[in-house]
Design a protein around this motif. Structure first.
Motif, mmCIF file in Angstrom:
data_model
loop_
_atom_site.group_PDB
_atom_site.id
_atom_site.type_symbol
_atom_site.label_atom_id
_atom_site.label_comp_id
_atom_site.label_asym_id
_atom_site.label_seq_id
_atom_site.Cartn_x
_atom_site.Cartn_y
_atom_site.Cartn_z
ATOM 1 N N UNK A 281 3.102 -25.237 0.567
ATOM 2 C CA UNK A 281 2.816 -26.544 -0.037
ATOM 3 C C UNK A 281 2.095 -27.465 0.939
ATOM 4 N N UNK A 282 2.531 -27.470 2.197
ATOM 5 C CA UNK A 282 1.940 -28.357 3.196
ATOM 6 C C UNK A 282 0.495 -27.996 3.523
ATOM 7 N N UNK A 283 0.189 -26.712 3.524
ATOM 8 C CA UNK A 283 -1.137 -26.251 3.949
ATOM 9 C C UNK A 283 -2.071 -25.955 2.786
ATOM 10 N N UNK A 284 -1.522 -25.896 1.584
ATOM 11 C CA UNK A 284 -2.285 -25.510 0.392
ATOM 12 C C UNK A 284 -2.833 -24.091 0.517
ATOM 13 N N UNK A 285 -2.078 -23.248 1.215
ATOM 14 C CA UNK A 285 -2.383 -21.826 1.321
ATOM 15 C C UNK A 285 -1.323 -21.072 0.534
ATOM 16 N N UNK B 181 8.427 -20.309 4.322
ATOM 17 C CA UNK B 181 7.046 -20.093 3.895
ATOM 18 C C UNK B 181 6.693 -20.901 2.643
ATOM 19 N N UNK B 182 7.655 -21.149 1.764
ATOM 20 C CA UNK B 182 7.372 -21.910 0.541
ATOM 21 C C UNK B 182 6.954 -23.344 0.868
ATOM 22 N N UNK B 183 7.625 -23.973 1.816
ATOM 23 C CA UNK B 183 7.282 -25.335 2.223
ATOM 24 C C UNK B 183 5.934 -25.342 2.942
ATOM 25 N N UNK C 268 13.927 -14.059 7.668
ATOM 26 C CA UNK C 268 13.016 -14.966 6.958
ATOM 27 C C UNK C 268 12.111 -15.655 7.969
ATOM 28 N N UNK C 269 10.865 -15.838 7.581
ATOM 29 C CA UNK C 269 9.918 -16.544 8.447
ATOM 30 C C UNK C 269 10.278 -18.022 8.513
ATOM 31 N N UNK C 270 10.261 -18.572 9.728
ATOM 32 C CA UNK C 270 10.459 -19.999 9.921
ATOM 33 C C UNK C 270 9.308 -20.531 10.772
ATOM 34 N N UNK C 271 8.647 -21.546 10.255
ATOM 35 C CA UNK C 271 7.456 -22.085 10.889
ATOM 36 C C UNK C 271 7.753 -23.427 11.545
ATOM 37 N N UNK C 272 7.071 -23.695 12.635
ATOM 38 C CA UNK C 272 7.192 -24.970 13.342
ATOM 39 C C UNK C 272 6.070 -25.904 12.888
ATOM 40 N N UNK C 273 6.127 -27.146 13.356
ATOM 41 C CA UNK C 273 5.036 -28.083 13.099
ATOM 42 C C UNK C 273 3.726 -27.541 13.692
#
Length: 136
Positions: free
Chosen positions: A19-23, A14-16, A46-51
């Motif tokens: 940064x990528x989404x500015x949310x 979620x930290x990355x 832990x949450x893991x997000x895809x592209x």
């Protein structure tokens, strides 16, 4: 894990993503709570997000900046998913139609005709001397 589509691989914490989404992390968790995005969870929960998740969050942010409420965002995302699924279904149907309709011999004849019409087969071949500057 066997992911045929690499963009669907859950990679980002979620930290990355923040940064990528500015949310903020709080906003991302809120959108998850509202079922707008569904990241996978690691063994440690832990949450893991895809592209795809990142792209979806950027789209959500854009829609909110344009003044669309959450109900409207859900509708827009649902419509887009339906369009993508319909497009994939049509592609699969066309691919199977071409596979069933053309024999290998017919395919070769079709490709040869297209190459002749484009003039590709009539071009003089490149000799080795023309490529000498690329070889040492």
């Amino acid at each position: 894990m066997d992911y045929k589509d690499r963009k669907a691989m859950p990679l980002f914490p979620i930290s990355i993503v923040s940064e990528l989404t500015e949310l903020s992390a709080r906003q991302i968790r809120y959108y998850e709570e509202k079922n707008l995005v569904t990241p996978l969870r690691s063994d440690g929960n832990r949450r893991l997000f895809s592209f795809y998740d990142v792209d979806r969050l950027i789209e959500i942010k854009r829609l909110i900046d344009e003044g669309v409420n959450l109900a409207g965002i859900k509708q827009v995302l649902k419509l887009r998913e339906n369009q993508v699924q319909e497009g994939e279904s049509k592609e699969r149907n066309q691919d199977s139609k071409y596979k069933e309709d053309l024999s290998e011999k017919e395919l070769h004849r079709l490709l040869r005709r297209e190459l002749l019409e484009s003039g590709y087969l009539n071009k003089p071949s490149i000799n080795q001397g023309d490529l000498s500057r690329f070889y040492h």
